[in-house]
Design an enzyme around this catalytic site. Structure first.
Site, short mmCIF file in Angstrom:
data_model
loop_
_atom_site.label_atom_id
_atom_site.label_comp_id
_atom_site.label_asym_id
_atom_site.label_seq_id
_atom_site.Cartn_x
_atom_site.Cartn_y
_atom_site.Cartn_z
CD GLU A 215 39.28 48.29 43.54
OE1 GLU A 215 38.16 48.22 43.26
OE2 GLU A 215 40.09 49.35 43.46
CB CYS B 60 45.83 46.62 41.37
SG CYS B 60 47.14 47.74 41.51
CG HIS C 182 43.31 50.76 43.38
ND1 HIS C 182 42.48 49.90 42.67
CD2 HIS C 182 44.44 51.00 42.67
CE1 HIS C 182 43.41 49.37 41.74
NE2 HIS C 182 44.43 49.89 41.61
NE ARG D 171 48.52 37.83 32.55
CZ ARG D 171 49.59 37.36 32.95
NH1 ARG D 171 49.50 36.39 33.90
NH2 ARG D 171 50.72 37.45 32.29
#
Ligand code: PCA
Length: 195
Positions: A80, A138, A162, A87
């Site tokens: 990433e 995440c 990930h 969120r």
């Protein structure tokens, strides 16, 4: 000896196994590039994730933090690039800021291009430099870890990787990679991050 904090997540939703937890547990205690790996498994619970990571950073003063998580629909290792200040609400699915006065995004401070190159060339795994880590835990752990490091003035790199489901635990038709190959890929990523 310097340490690197490596986190994985517990199983969540319909994922009965979370390979990020298995990889972190496998690498726990290994010395890679002269740095000891300390693994931590995080619950998939907003704010409980950060409470545990902040406590571990305070205790260990690690040279780097690498967080791992499952991306159940991907077939590649996704390194990433950044985390964004939003969120998801698990009830309404609305998006709202993680920190109302926080910046829109934080960039990973890991050497992303180098990590992608070694995962592809040495571990021979499909890998992508990926946009951002989504709107769930995440992204949350990456945003808050980078924010904690910055606001506390720590000399510590941090980032997020990930991974797909492990082939051993994947549902029929689900993209996956063999667990041992992912362990080897993350080992090489750690070696590159601390070099
Ligand atoms: N993956 C989820 C949260 C925990 C995990 O392993 C995510 O991508 O946000």
């Amino acid at each position: 000896m310097k340490t690197i904090l490596l986190t994985g997540f517990e199983p969540f939703h319909s994922n009965a196994v979370n390979p990020s937890q298995l990889i972190a547990e496998r690498l726990n205690g290994e010395v890679i590039g002269g740095v000891r790996v300390v693994a931590l498994t995080l619950p998939v619970v907003f704010d409980e994730d950060t409470r545990r990571v902040f406590a571990a950073i305070e205790e260990l003063q690690p040279a780097a933090v690498i967080c791992l998580g499952l991306s159940a629909g991907t077939g590649s290792v996704d390194v990433e690039m950044f985390a964004v200040n939003h969120r998801i609400s698990e009830g309404s699915k609305a998006l709202y800021p993680i920190e109302s006065d926080g910046p829109a995004a934080y960039f990973s401070t890991l050497p992303i291009d180098k990590i992608c190159a070694v995962i592809e060339e040495r571990a021979q795994l499909p890998v992508r430099r990926h946009g951002y880590a989504g709107s769930f835990l995440c992204n949350h752990i990456l945003y808050q870890t980078l924010r904690y490091i910055e606001t506390h003035g720590l000399d510590c790199a941090a980032g997020f990787i990930h991974i797909p489901q492990s082939t051993e635990h994947a549902a029929e038709g689900q993209p996956s990679l063999p667990l041992e190959e992912m362990v080897a890929g993350i080992r090489i990523a750690i070696e590159t991050a601390v070099a």
